[in-house]
Design an enzyme around this catalytic site. Sequence first.
Site, PDB file in Angstrom:
ATOM      1  N   ASP A  13       0.875  -1.174   0.000  1.00 12.40           N
ATOM      2  CA  ASP A  13       0.000   0.000   0.000  1.00 12.40           C
ATOM      3  C   ASP A  13       0.912   1.223   0.000  1.00 12.40           C
ATOM      4  O   ASP A  13       1.420   1.626   1.047  1.00 12.40           O
ATOM      5  CB  ASP A  13      -0.898  -0.013   1.237  1.00 12.40           C
ATOM      6  CG  ASP A  13      -1.805   1.210   1.307  1.00 12.40           C
ATOM      7  OD1 ASP A  13      -2.287   1.654   0.254  1.00 12.40           O
ATOM      8  OD2 ASP A  13      -2.008   1.725   2.423  1.00 12.40           O
ATOM      9  N   GLU A  73      -1.453  -1.484  -4.649  1.00 12.32           N
ATOM     10  CA  GLU A  73      -2.744  -0.810  -4.796  1.00 12.32           C
ATOM     11  C   GLU A  73      -2.610   0.352  -5.772  1.00 12.32           C
ATOM     12  O   GLU A  73      -1.673   1.141  -5.693  1.00 12.32           O
ATOM     13  CB  GLU A  73      -3.236  -0.295  -3.444  1.00 12.32           C
ATOM     14  CG  GLU A  73      -4.605   0.346  -3.529  1.00 12.32           C
ATOM     15  CD  GLU A  73      -5.181   0.717  -2.172  1.00 12.32           C
ATOM     16  OE1 GLU A  73      -6.272   1.304  -2.163  1.00 12.32           O
ATOM     17  OE2 GLU A  73      -4.559   0.436  -1.137  1.00 12.32           O
ATOM     18  N   ASP A 145      -1.969   1.095   7.426  1.00 13.44           N
ATOM     19  CA  ASP A 145      -1.353   0.887   6.114  1.00 13.44           C
ATOM     20  C   ASP A 145      -0.921  -0.568   5.926  1.00 13.44           C
ATOM     21  O   ASP A 145      -1.013  -1.115   4.834  1.00 13.44           O
ATOM     22  CB  ASP A 145      -0.164   1.835   5.935  1.00 13.44           C
ATOM     23  CG  ASP A 145      -0.599   3.288   5.997  1.00 13.44           C
ATOM     24  OD1 ASP A 145      -1.230   3.752   5.043  1.00 13.44           O
ATOM     25  OD2 ASP A 145      -0.311   3.947   7.014  1.00 13.44           O
TER      26      ASP A 145
END
Length: 197
Positions: A13, A73, A145
């Site tokens: 991420d 992502e 995260d």
Amino acid sequence: MKKPQRQRLIGIDPGLRKTGWGVIDVEGSKLSHVANGIIHSHKDSSLAERLVQLYDGLSQVITDWEPASAAVEETFVNKNPNSTLKLGQARGIALLVPALSGIAVAEYSPNHIKKSVVGSGHAGKEQVLAMLSVLLPAVKINGEDAGDALAVAICHAHNGGAHHSLNETMTAKKTYTAKAGAAKAGAQIIFKGSRSG
């Protein structure tokens, strides 16, 4: 009957201040948590120095946990174009580090990740965290995260990420290119990256 081979996946991420990472093992349909964490960059450093910090941190994670496949992502444009640009640069590091290690890298949108993990593309963070504890029992998530990165890894597993490696992808690409004949206008040329020193 042949036992399914275990594969290790990493989800990433990306973020300039904090880049989350999550590593899982996949064996058939069984998922198991391996590790998760957050790579921090120093806010008082220059942009270039912060990107190096992310590069070094993510390189260490890849070295320590040796994933076979990676997923990052995708990000979308924020209201602040400067923030979007910085996030895009951090995302470039998240794509680059595994690729330089010879690891195939996939990308998934936030809605696709939520749909893969929860069943709804518009699920809230609380729903995603609840499903992480169901899919990875007894997992201790080291920050939001890191949780997002574990969700990326699970999405990757559900989308066949445990069955691909960069070498297989490159071999398939070469075979396809050879069958297709001479390159046509607009053809994509891929060079394997390397870094010396």
